[in-house]
Design an enzyme around this catalytic site. Sequence first.
Site, mmCIF file in Angstrom:
data_model
loop_
_atom_site.group_PDB
_atom_site.id
_atom_site.type_symbol
_atom_site.label_atom_id
_atom_site.label_comp_id
_atom_site.label_asym_id
_atom_site.label_seq_id
_atom_site.Cartn_x
_atom_site.Cartn_y
_atom_site.Cartn_z
ATOM 1 N N TRP A 74 -46.334 -16.780 -2.601
ATOM 2 C CA TRP A 74 -45.954 -17.174 -3.957
ATOM 3 C C TRP A 74 -46.708 -16.281 -4.935
ATOM 4 O O TRP A 74 -46.448 -15.053 -4.922
ATOM 5 C CB TRP A 74 -46.000 -18.692 -4.165
ATOM 6 N N ASP A 75 -47.624 -16.762 -5.765
ATOM 7 C CA ASP A 75 -48.212 -15.919 -6.821
ATOM 8 C C ASP A 75 -48.637 -14.550 -6.267
ATOM 9 O O ASP A 75 -49.355 -14.475 -5.265
ATOM 10 C CB ASP A 75 -49.453 -16.591 -7.409
ATOM 11 N N SER A 165 -54.905 -18.317 -7.760
ATOM 12 C CA SER A 165 -54.597 -16.992 -8.319
ATOM 13 C C SER A 165 -55.709 -16.339 -9.099
ATOM 14 O O SER A 165 -56.647 -16.989 -9.553
ATOM 15 C CB SER A 165 -53.388 -17.092 -9.234
ATOM 16 N N ARG A 256 -57.935 -22.045 -14.064
ATOM 17 C CA ARG A 256 -57.618 -21.092 -13.002
ATOM 18 C C ARG A 256 -56.997 -19.806 -13.535
ATOM 19 O O ARG A 256 -56.754 -19.655 -14.706
ATOM 20 C CB ARG A 256 -56.652 -21.742 -12.011
ATOM 21 N N ASP A 257 -56.701 -18.909 -12.605
ATOM 22 C CA ASP A 257 -55.855 -17.731 -12.819
ATOM 23 C C ASP A 257 -56.487 -16.671 -13.736
ATOM 24 O O ASP A 257 -55.885 -16.250 -14.729
ATOM 25 C CB ASP A 257 -54.463 -18.140 -13.355
ATOM 26 N N GLU A 349 -49.827 -21.307 -17.171
ATOM 27 C CA GLU A 349 -50.483 -20.739 -15.996
ATOM 28 C C GLU A 349 -50.413 -19.212 -15.997
ATOM 29 O O GLU A 349 -49.564 -18.602 -16.627
ATOM 30 C CB GLU A 349 -49.799 -21.268 -14.734
HETATM 31 C C1 FRU Z 1 -48.726 -20.912 -10.150
HETATM 32 C C2 FRU Z 1 -49.941 -21.651 -9.646
HETATM 33 C C3 FRU Z 1 -51.208 -21.040 -10.197
HETATM 34 C C4 FRU Z 1 -52.226 -21.411 -9.153
HETATM 35 C C5 FRU Z 1 -51.427 -21.402 -7.869
HETATM 36 C C6 FRU Z 1 -51.788 -22.471 -6.897
HETATM 37 O O1 FRU Z 1 -47.675 -20.894 -9.249
HETATM 38 O O2 FRU Z 1 -49.859 -23.020 -9.974
HETATM 39 O O3 FRU Z 1 -51.539 -21.496 -11.479
HETATM 40 O O4 FRU Z 1 -53.263 -20.484 -9.148
HETATM 41 O O5 FRU Z 1 -50.066 -21.533 -8.234
HETATM 42 O O6 FRU Z 1 -50.984 -22.434 -5.752
#
Ligand code: FRU
Length: 499
Positions: A74-75, A165, A256-257, A349
């Site tokens: 994913w990310d 992330s 996060r992120d 996010e």
């Molecule tokens: C976005 C997210 C990010 C996080 C990650 C967790 O898709 O929610 O904000 O870091 O996925 O899986």
Amino acid sequence: IPVESGFPQPTLHTGVAHDVYENYTSIWTRADAKQIKAISNPKVAVGQNSLPASLTMPAIPTDFPVTNDQVWIWDTWPLTDAAGNQYSYNGWEVIFCLTFSRNTGLGFDERHTHAKIGYFYRRAGVAASQRPANGGWIYGGLVFPEGASAAVFAGQDYTQNAQWSGSMRMFKANSNQISAFYTDMAFDVSDGLYNTPIPKGSNIKPPQAIITKADGQIHSDNTHVWFTGFDKHVPLLKPDGVYYQTGEQNQYFSFRDPYTFTDPAHPGQTFMVFAGNSSGVRGETPCDASDLGYRPGDKYAETVDEVNGSGAIFQRANIGLAVATKADLSEWKFLPPLISANCVNDQLERPQMSIQGGIYYLMTISHRTTFAAGMDGPDGEYAYVGQGIRSDFIPLNSGSGLLMANPTDLNTAAGADYDPNPEQNPNAFQSYSHYYMPNGLVTSFIDAIGTKRGGSFAPTIQIKLHGVWSELNTAYGTNGLGPYGDLPPNRFILDRQAA
Ligand code: FRU
């Protein structure tokens, strides 16, 4: 873009820069975000796309190629410098993804507490038409040595350590030294057996989220790419409860992120944007007139009491800012958030700052299901523009903030990615976690198309930014959909040591 009648006017934002250290936070107001509905067509047939085509990612076909059969992805993010340039390394393209094994018996929706940063590589300089449909990415494994990210929580009780992330920074043009900035997570979640009466899947205590840095080295030979280092993980930031909501204030907090960047207007300083929530106890912290943002006399304005009584107070997203206080980026200090969305949305996010010729674009991703009561908008990417890092940001596109939506019928209930409303557009959850790249290219991952889950790369698209408005480039790829998982480098590293 035609605007429907019956909606309030967006808040007047100037775009003017404030001092980056000033205690000033721009507001994505309810009046602003109501423009999303105002530019949505109320009359489309059920399950069609109600949003403007120029702001909609074309529908991804259901028979999309699988990126990798061992892991869901994913990310995703590339190897970048402080200006967001993307690098190949000794002739290899290298990217980083949140990954989770497809073969544990657990489903895609259980990925978050198991996320680990993995990497993929492929030869640089190959035309997309010469690559396999799935992009031909080779899975290299995990980036960090086993246990290194968990060491940050040594001595504490938790059930899962996950890596969320972040970003991967390089610093010098001919060096293999790189730094990972990411979110080190510790969950303490009931298994429903030993922790009864706490139901299975509930928090025994709130998760911990620590923005963390680890340094490492990238290596390659003629056959593959690998990493060393990343063994010492340095905790950088935990929410302070003053600017940024803590787990004690809200067990569903976001923190996060991290995405680091420099600014030509602030030579010698490194900044970081990240996803946060506004501080205050969940459900007990009301919004005020500035969060609503209605112009005086607007006949479609809501009152503060109406909004606070509606349940909207549960949603309090912000985009945070921090500045490095040591040259090696091992110590940071919080600055006030850049933008808040109190009573508007709960999650902004994976923020990014893209500085383009003195114009500052702040981008983020959000979900239909995280909008506050009385608000609506699609899953997709959102953006704000100003004249400095800290500005009275103008939400793009008729003041709405919408940058790129999944095809969505905003007149019909959403359902969820794991349980879509059959009446809803089957592509409403097609992709998520958009990441803005050089030349306006945007990558994302496939979440769900109808009831089919993704965990693979979405087709890359191209967005043209024009200050306060933007549009999809339909001339890119096939009617706007480019190659799956294309994150083309615009710079390269040639490292003598590896030659
Ligand atoms: C976005 C997210 C990010 C996080 C990650 C967790 O898709 O929610 O904000 O870091 O996925 O899986």
